[in-house]
Structures are given as structure tokens and as C-alpha cells.
Scaffold this motif. Structure first.
Motif, mmCIF file in Angstrom:
data_model
loop_
_atom_site.group_PDB
_atom_site.id
_atom_site.type_symbol
_atom_site.label_atom_id
_atom_site.label_comp_id
_atom_site.label_asym_id
_atom_site.label_seq_id
_atom_site.Cartn_x
_atom_site.Cartn_y
_atom_site.Cartn_z
ATOM 1 N N SER A 2 -4.254 -2.654 -9.587
ATOM 2 C CA SER A 2 -3.506 -3.870 -9.286
ATOM 3 C C SER A 2 -4.286 -4.786 -8.369
ATOM 4 O O SER A 2 -4.855 -4.346 -7.371
ATOM 5 C CB SER A 2 -2.163 -3.525 -8.625
ATOM 6 N N ASP A 63 -1.000 -8.738 -9.729
ATOM 7 C CA ASP A 63 -1.459 -8.973 -11.103
ATOM 8 C C ASP A 63 -0.957 -10.303 -11.643
ATOM 9 O O ASP A 63 -0.561 -10.412 -12.813
ATOM 10 C CB ASP A 63 -1.025 -7.824 -12.020
ATOM 11 N N ARG A 68 7.959 -8.127 -6.778
ATOM 12 C CA ARG A 68 9.384 -7.824 -6.876
ATOM 13 C C ARG A 68 9.982 -7.715 -5.476
ATOM 14 O O ARG A 68 9.368 -7.142 -4.580
ATOM 15 C CB ARG A 68 9.600 -6.527 -7.641
ATOM 16 N N ASP A 72 9.615 -0.508 -5.610
ATOM 17 C CA ASP A 72 9.700 0.061 -6.951
ATOM 18 C C ASP A 72 8.655 1.161 -7.103
ATOM 19 O O ASP A 72 7.906 1.472 -6.174
ATOM 20 C CB ASP A 72 9.549 -1.019 -8.027
ATOM 21 N N ALA A 73 8.616 1.749 -8.296
ATOM 22 C CA ALA A 73 7.736 2.893 -8.529
ATOM 23 C C ALA A 73 6.262 2.523 -8.489
ATOM 24 O O ALA A 73 5.406 3.402 -8.364
ATOM 25 C CB ALA A 73 8.069 3.534 -9.876
ATOM 26 N N ASP A 74 5.938 1.237 -8.600
ATOM 27 C CA ASP A 74 4.539 0.814 -8.561
ATOM 28 C C ASP A 74 3.955 0.853 -7.156
ATOM 29 O O ASP A 74 2.747 0.730 -6.984
ATOM 30 C CB ASP A 74 4.393 -0.606 -9.122
ATOM 31 N N ARG A 75 4.833 0.987 -6.141
ATOM 32 C CA ARG A 75 4.371 0.980 -4.753
ATOM 33 C C ARG A 75 4.817 2.267 -4.062
ATOM 34 O O ARG A 75 5.995 2.522 -3.909
ATOM 35 C CB ARG A 75 4.945 -0.239 -4.012
ATOM 36 N N GLN A 101 12.341 8.815 -11.295
ATOM 37 C CA GLN A 101 11.658 7.826 -12.112
ATOM 38 C C GLN A 101 12.079 7.929 -13.576
ATOM 39 O O GLN A 101 12.333 6.912 -14.235
ATOM 40 C CB GLN A 101 10.143 8.055 -11.974
ATOM 41 N N ARG A 157 4.343 9.982 -8.197
ATOM 42 C CA ARG A 157 5.034 8.872 -8.855
ATOM 43 C C ARG A 157 4.066 7.946 -9.594
ATOM 44 O O ARG A 157 4.492 7.016 -10.262
ATOM 45 C CB ARG A 157 5.819 8.064 -7.820
ATOM 46 N N ARG A 158 2.770 8.219 -9.450
ATOM 47 C CA ARG A 158 1.729 7.415 -10.086
ATOM 48 C C ARG A 158 1.854 5.936 -9.752
ATOM 49 O O ARG A 158 1.914 5.073 -10.638
ATOM 50 C CB ARG A 158 1.759 7.612 -11.607
ATOM 51 N N PRO A 159 1.907 5.614 -8.477
ATOM 52 C CA PRO A 159 2.012 4.192 -8.105
ATOM 53 C C PRO A 159 0.686 3.482 -8.368
ATOM 54 O O PRO A 159 -0.379 4.096 -8.442
ATOM 55 C CB PRO A 159 2.308 4.259 -6.605
ATOM 56 N N LYS A 160 0.761 2.176 -8.502
ATOM 57 C CA LYS A 160 -0.451 1.363 -8.620
ATOM 58 C C LYS A 160 -0.997 1.012 -7.239
ATOM 59 O O LYS A 160 -2.189 0.823 -7.067
ATOM 60 C CB LYS A 160 -0.152 0.090 -9.406
#
Length: 263
Positions: A2, A63, A68, A72-75, A101, A157-160
Motif C-alpha cells: 500500500s 492507494d 476509510r 479495518d482488516a487492511d490495517r 475476518q 489478519r494479513r494487513p497491508k
């Protein structure tokens, strides 16, 4: 991976300006260390990126899209005090993120999905040196082991984007050195973009590919409410090669085990 952009971001609380004129581009896969004196807005910066706080002025994008307004799951995030659930076992702590998730309504996976997630969680725990501790509760783990668990929990959680707020400050020097190697390895072997707040300059230069310093240009008592901190230094650091770091599998899982130390 990201890319992150802060565009003329200000953060104010009523008449108190915490941050001002923050313009910053973070490349994908960067490892950024945020340094500066206490009270200069480093944690506020992370909280805005996490979504817990909103900029008073300016915009934050990831990106190319507006950030948001809620986490969320990206962080993912790891705090100084161990951000694990005391009523869950080590394995359950790591599984929980994946369960929430994939099954947000029930918070549980079943059948093949649960078996696959459990296998992944066990593999990740082995990588961070916690194999054999899956059935233990956090209270029975040392500080270093709890912080390893918190990292595994966040990475599962595989965050970015991974946000670290003074995550290693409470650890003793020996355990801290091991966690540093672990953190660098996790960053090298995943697609994470990492932003870490630290007061330790040696830690910043040891781990990060870029060190950013926050500072108040005007810090007299009568000026602290009217002027916020901004970026005073932005230093690129030549990244350490992956080959310079020992594999995760070489971690001595018992080094900071209370039982191994006679605790």
C-alpha cells in the motif's frame, strides 16, 4: 502493498493544534520509523492512519483512495502494552482475527475452513518462536513472548499496513534484540508497509528504511496551543539485505520463556 499519502494534514483539538502541515508520501513496502519528543503528535499521526481520529484539515489516502474512517482488516496495530486477549489461549488469540475476518457474524469458523486457519496459525506461531505454547494463556507468558504473540495476531489478519506504537519499549535489551530480528524478518517475508513510533533512535535506524522526525518549531509555553508539530527531518536509510538476517526458524523459543528462566 500500500502507498500512503498525507496531504496538508492538520489535527486540532478545540484551539489546541497538535499537528500542522503534514505532507508525506509513503511508498509500498516501506518501513517508516517516526521519532521526536514526547507530545509532538506521533501517536496522533498513527491514530489518524488507523482511523481512530480524523484530520481537522487535509486528506489521507491509501492507494489513491480516501482512507476509510474506521479501522479495518487492511490495517493492523501493535501497542507497547501487549494487545492480546487474556481470556483466550495463544492459539485462540491468533485464530480470532481470521475468524472475525471470515465469519464476522458468528466469530467462528467450522470444518475445513477452521482446520486450514488453525494450521496457518500454528505455522505462524512456530515462526515467531511460540511453538509448544499454543494452549497457554497470555498471563503465563513473558513480556517478550506476549509481544511475539501480538505480532503474530496482527500478521495473521494479513494487513497491508502494520502500525507499531512503541511496541518494544517495555522489553529488556536481550529480548528486544530478538524481537528486532523477528520484526525485520516479518517485514522482509510479507507485503507489509510498516509505520513505527519509537523514542529509541538506535532502534529507528536499525529497523527502518526511512526515519521521519516530528518537532514543534515553536515550543515556548505560550505557543504550544497555537502551533503544532510538523516534519522536521526525513532521512532515507539504505535497507539491510534479507540475507543479513537469520531465518525465523532459528529463533530460540525458550530464550524468554518464564519456565526456561525458572520463573
Amino acid at each position: 502493498m500500500s502507498a500512503i499519502r498525507f496531504d496538508d494534514v492538520w489535527k486540532e483539538y478545540d484551539s489546541h493544534i497538535v499537528l500542522e502541515r503534514i505532507t508525506l508520501d509513503v511508498a509500498p513496502r516501506a518501513f517508516i520509523a517516526l521519532v521526536g519528543p514526547s507530545g509532538c503528535g506521533k501517536t496522533t499521526f498513527l491514530r489518524m492512519l488507523l482511523g481512530e481520529e480524523s484530520p481537522t484539515r487535509g486528506t489521507i489516502s491509501v492507494d489513491g483512495k480516501p482512507l476509510r474512517p474506521e479501522p479495518d482488516a487492511d490495517r493492523g496495530v501493535v501497542f507497547q502494552r501487549y494487545s492480546v486477549f487474556p481470556h483466550l489461549t495463544v492459539l485462540q488469540n491468533v485464530l480470532l482475527g481470521r475468524e472475525l475476518q471470515r465469519a464476522p457474524l458468528t466469530g467462528r469458523l467450522f470444518g475445513a475452513a477452521r482446520r486450514a486457519a488453525t494450521e496457518e496459525a500454528r505455522a505462524l506461531l512456530a515462526e515467531v518462536g511460540l511453538a509448544g505454547h499454543e494452549a497457554k494463556y497470555p498471563a503465563s507468558l513473558s513480556g517478550g513472548m506476549q509481544q511475539r504473540l501480538a505480532l503474530a495476531q496482527a500478521v495473521m489478519r494479513r494487513p497491508k499496513i502494520l502500525l507499531l506504537d512503541e511496541p518494544f519499549g517495555a522489553l529488556d535489551p536481550g529480548i528486544r534484540a530478538d524481537i528486532h530480528v523477528l520484526m525485520k524478518r516479518l517485514w522482509n517475508e510479507t507485503e507489509l508497509t510498516v509505520l513505527m513510533v519509537t523514542h529509541d533512535l538506535s532502534e529507528a535506524f536499525r529497523l527502518a528504511t526511512r526515519v521521519i522526525a516530528f518537532e514543534r518549531n515553536r515550543d515556548r509555553p505560550e505557543e504550544r496551543e497555537r502551533y503544532g508539530a510538523t516534519i522536521s527531518r526525513d532521512l532515507e536509510i539504505y535497507p539491510r539485505r534479507v540475507a543479513d538476517l537469520r531465518p525465523l526458524s532459528t529463533f530460540r523459543s525458550g530464550r524468554d520463556d518464564p519456565a526456561a528462566q525458572g520463573a
